[in-house]
Scaffold this active site. Structure first.
Site, PDB file in Angstrom:
ATOM      1  N   HIS B 401       0.814  -1.215   0.000  1.00 13.56           N
ATOM      2  CA  HIS B 401       0.000   0.000   0.000  1.00 13.56           C
ATOM      3  C   HIS B 401       0.854   1.276   0.000  1.00 13.56           C
ATOM      4  O   HIS B 401       0.339   2.375  -0.187  1.00 13.56           O
ATOM      5  CB  HIS B 401      -0.931  -0.001   1.224  1.00 13.56           C
ATOM      6  CG  HIS B 401      -2.200   0.749   1.021  1.00 13.56           C
ATOM      7  ND1 HIS B 401      -2.334   1.757   0.100  1.00 13.56           N
ATOM      8  CD2 HIS B 401      -3.414   0.640   1.623  1.00 13.56           C
ATOM      9  CE1 HIS B 401      -3.565   2.239   0.140  1.00 13.56           C
ATOM     10  NE2 HIS B 401      -4.244   1.575   1.064  1.00 13.56           N
ATOM     11  N   ASP B 405      -2.562   1.801  -4.415  1.00 11.25           N
ATOM     12  CA  ASP B 405      -3.795   2.013  -3.665  1.00 11.25           C
ATOM     13  C   ASP B 405      -4.822   0.955  -4.049  1.00 11.25           C
ATOM     14  O   ASP B 405      -4.725   0.321  -5.107  1.00 11.25           O
ATOM     15  CB  ASP B 405      -4.359   3.414  -3.933  1.00 11.25           C
ATOM     16  CG  ASP B 405      -3.426   4.483  -3.368  1.00 11.25           C
ATOM     17  OD1 ASP B 405      -2.772   4.200  -2.343  1.00 11.25           O
ATOM     18  OD2 ASP B 405      -3.358   5.574  -3.963  1.00 11.25           O
TER      19      ASP B 405
END
Lengths: 254, 428
Positions: B401, B405
């Site tokens: 992450h 995303d």
């Protein structure tokens, strides 16, 4: 005086067989009960240690027998002792590695008596090499066999085609491997082979019909020589007699 | 008096299990006579006695597994001189020191002190337990074994204890400082707390492979922010394509057709579409890879390894299948070349072959995402407002992450799913 061209020199001696320094004699004991075959192995091991004989590869076909390795657990023999006797199946506790297995007609059993100090002092490498011999031998009949992680032996599609169990004494091997050619697989139902609840198969089942056992034996001899880098020489003595000390007569290079 | 050690039965073998003692304590034994048997998978080996004499001590019982070079027995001359040793295993001090302590005279005063300590420890029965290997290390590294806390059975000092001690000693002066981030994945992390040693238990050393996996996994979990998204993929079309081509594929190529090439192809297509997934974070820069090199997790004896299939986007289904078979086969035979496990840009873990439905795999550093494939199972699903039976697979994308995303990850998965569900590429 012969003059070699550059190509000849760089190519080295034309297709001479690969440098095979060691000799391995092979011998077919034919049909022999487990006990006598084991005695035979033990005597050969003693003679191999004493340097009286070269490496030896024994072929044998056992009558129905269940053999238990050092790691065998009794619960892996499903049939009662009475049932085994009634079915004419012998039962032997042996000094090889591995769990329980079955030998019987239609199965090629190979007992290499090798001095591993002249090959590799490595038991894992030896087991992998025996697997390779079986994999390469059955490949000649169009069977693509392989290994399964954590389960020694030779496998085809999750089914076991060949089993391994070895004993070492001062790096001299005994016991060996068993390859199902046309074995009656129902007999494996009396045991849990190697303690694994995985099905067993045979070349006959995989191919639809059984290849001649002598062809399979020849394939094993050839691939055994390749894998172990040994020149294979046949010992042609009558099987069944005290073939522990056969004459070296009739030896020939393959 | 002669020590008998656990022999090494092969290059990759680090331990042995004693299956049978052929002699009992007190039995006379000839040189080269079988003393005990050890077993590794499928191989049972007799170990001969290195000397003739009387078996005086057995230190490792049947069924126990110990590292190679561990002291397993002691053979004496039968006089019982070894029997007055109160410790079940030999003294920690190097042998020369022990000999000196019993030498009657002509001893320099400077040597008297360690000898006295030796004698005292022996009297109180508090000798440090250790193997000959450890004693040799101690001698080489000039370590006082009584300072090393033993975590083995009965407080036995193992090689690992020695390494931990040495590490501690090396870092002691700077221990107050902040620990260096790069060393956090080291084995120090895995040194068990003393509280793990209780009750009936056995202890096994980590293999080299296990250590590497442990370090790598700890590293990736600390570095990357792991987030997973799971998509349901209808594999009915590729299942049909595979079923139709399977037999001919086998006949033509001598190898089975699996689902792996389909997912490799779909991954390559999606990675080309979303290059951010085929990327690596390097400090404050993102490295976008033009190549699509996909690592494939392969379970092998004692661990796993991730060989890399290069240029996945340039290979045919046949080429991919051959690469899969070749690399997986050689991974299991431990015959991979070093450069075949590097330069991956993405990875696939096919845990479905072991029955898992969905899982959250760990990212293979320095990559940024890994695709996990659950088992493909026939499942009742709603198709055009009716219930149909389809071959369903749950596919997981675990992504870092820090640079990817969730929205991007799901777009990638939707694209991959589209390739699989609308498969048109001929297989043969």
């Amino acid at each position: 005086m012969t003059v070699s061209t550059l190509a000849e020199v760089t190519a080295g001696p034309a297709p001479a067989p690969a440098a095979r320094q060691r000799v391995c004699e092979y011998q077919d004991l034919g049909r022999m009960a487990y006990g006598p075959a084991w005695d035979c192995q033990r005597q050969l091991v003693a003679r191999r240690k004493a340097g009286e004989i070269s490496d030896r590869l024994l072929f044998v076909e056992h009558p129905h027998v269940v053999s238990m390795g050092r790691n065998a657990r009794e619960q892996n023999i499903l049939a009662s002792p009475e049932m085994l006797v009634q079915k004419g199946i012998e039962c032997w506790e042996t000094d090889r590695g591995g769990d329980v297995t079955y030998h019987g007609p239609g199965q090629i059993v190979c007992y290499p008596i090798l001095d591993l100090t002249e090959w590799k002092r490595d038991v894992l490498a030896y087991v992998r090499a025996l697997e390779q011999v079986m994999i390469d031998a059955v490949a000649e009949f169009g069977i693509v066999a392989g290994r399964v992680t954590g389960a020694s032996g030779v496998w085809v599609g999750g089914e076991k085609l060949g089993a391994i169990g070895v004993h070492l004494s001062r790096w001299v091997t005994s016991h060996g491997f068993a390859l199902n050619v046309s074995t009656d697989l129902d007999y494996f139902g009396y045991i849990i082979p190697c303690g694994l609840t995985k099905p067993v198969t045979s070349m006959q089942r995989l191919l639809g019909e059984a290849p001649p056992a002598s062809d399979v034996q020849q394939a094993i001899v050839g691939r055994f020589g390749d894998v172990f880098g040994a020149a294979m020489t046949e010992l042609t003595t009558a099987a069944g007699d005290d073939s522990v000390a056969p004459q070296r007569a009739g030896a020939r290079n393959l | 008096m002669s020590d008998v050690l656990m022999p090494q039965m092969g290059e990759s073998i680090v331990e042995g299990t004693i299956t049978k003692w052929m002699k009992q304590v007190g039995d006379p034994i000839e040189r080269d006579e079988p003393l005990f048997e050890i077993s590794t998978d499928k191989v049972d080996s007799e170990v001969p006695s290195p000397v003739g004499g009387v078996l005086e001590k057995i230190f490792v019982q049947e069924g126990e597994t110990v590292e190679i070079n561990t002291l397993v027995a002691r053979i004496g001359d039968g006089s019982g001189s070894g029997g007055d040793d109160p410790a079940p295993v030999p003294a920690a001090e190097p042998q020369p020191a022990a000999k000196e302590s019993s030498a009657p005279a002509a001893k320099a005063p400077a040597q008297a002190s360690p000898a006295a300590v030796n004698g005292k420890a022996a009297e109180s029965g508090e000798r440090v337990r250790s193997s000959p290997l450890v004693r040799r290390l101690a001698k080489e590294q000039d370590i006082d074994l009584s300072l090393v806390s033993g975590t083995g059975q009965g407080g036995r000092v193992s090689k690992r204890d020695m390494e931990a001690y040495l590490k501690g000693r090396a870092s002691a002066p700077s221990a107050a400082g902040v620990s260096a981030p790069a060393s956090g994945g080291s084995l120090g992390t895995f040194r068990p707390a003393p509280a793990t040693r209780f009750g009936n238990h056995s202890v096994e050393p980590l293999s080299t492979m296990r250590k590497k996996i442990a370090e790598h996994m700890a590293l990736t979990m600390r570095l990357a922010v792991h987030v997973s998204t799971i998509h349901q993929i209808d594999c009915s079309v590729i299942a049909k394509a595979r079923a139709e081509a399977k037999q001919k594929f086998l006949e033509q190529n001598g190898t089975k057709l699996t689902f792996m090439p389909f997912f490799l192809r779909a991954s390559a297509v999606a990675l080309k579409q979303f290059p951010q997934i085929n990327a690596a974070l390097d400090a404050d820069q993102v490295v976008f890879h033009k190549d699509v090199n996909i690592g494939m997790a392969v379970a092998i004896d004692g661990g796993l390894i991730v060989p890399v299939i290069r240029a996945v986007d340039e290979k045919s289904i046949l080429g991919l299948q051959k690469s899969v078979n070749d690399l997986a086969g050689r991974a299991r035979d431990k015959k991979l070349k070093p450069d075949e496990v590097t330069q991956g840009t993405f990875s696939i873990s096919n845990y479905g072959s072991y029955g898992s439905l969905f899982a959250t795999p760990a990212i293979n550093q320095p990559q940024s995402a890994i695709l996990g494939l659950g088992a493909i199972q026939k499942t009742p699903v709603v198709v055009h407002d009716a219930i149909g039976i389809r071959s369903i697979c749950y596919a997981t994308l675990t992504f870092d992450h820090r640079i990817i995303d969730g929205a991007l990850a799901d777009q990638f998965m939707t694209h991959l799913k589209g390739v699989i569900e609308n498969w048109t590429e001929p297989v043969l």
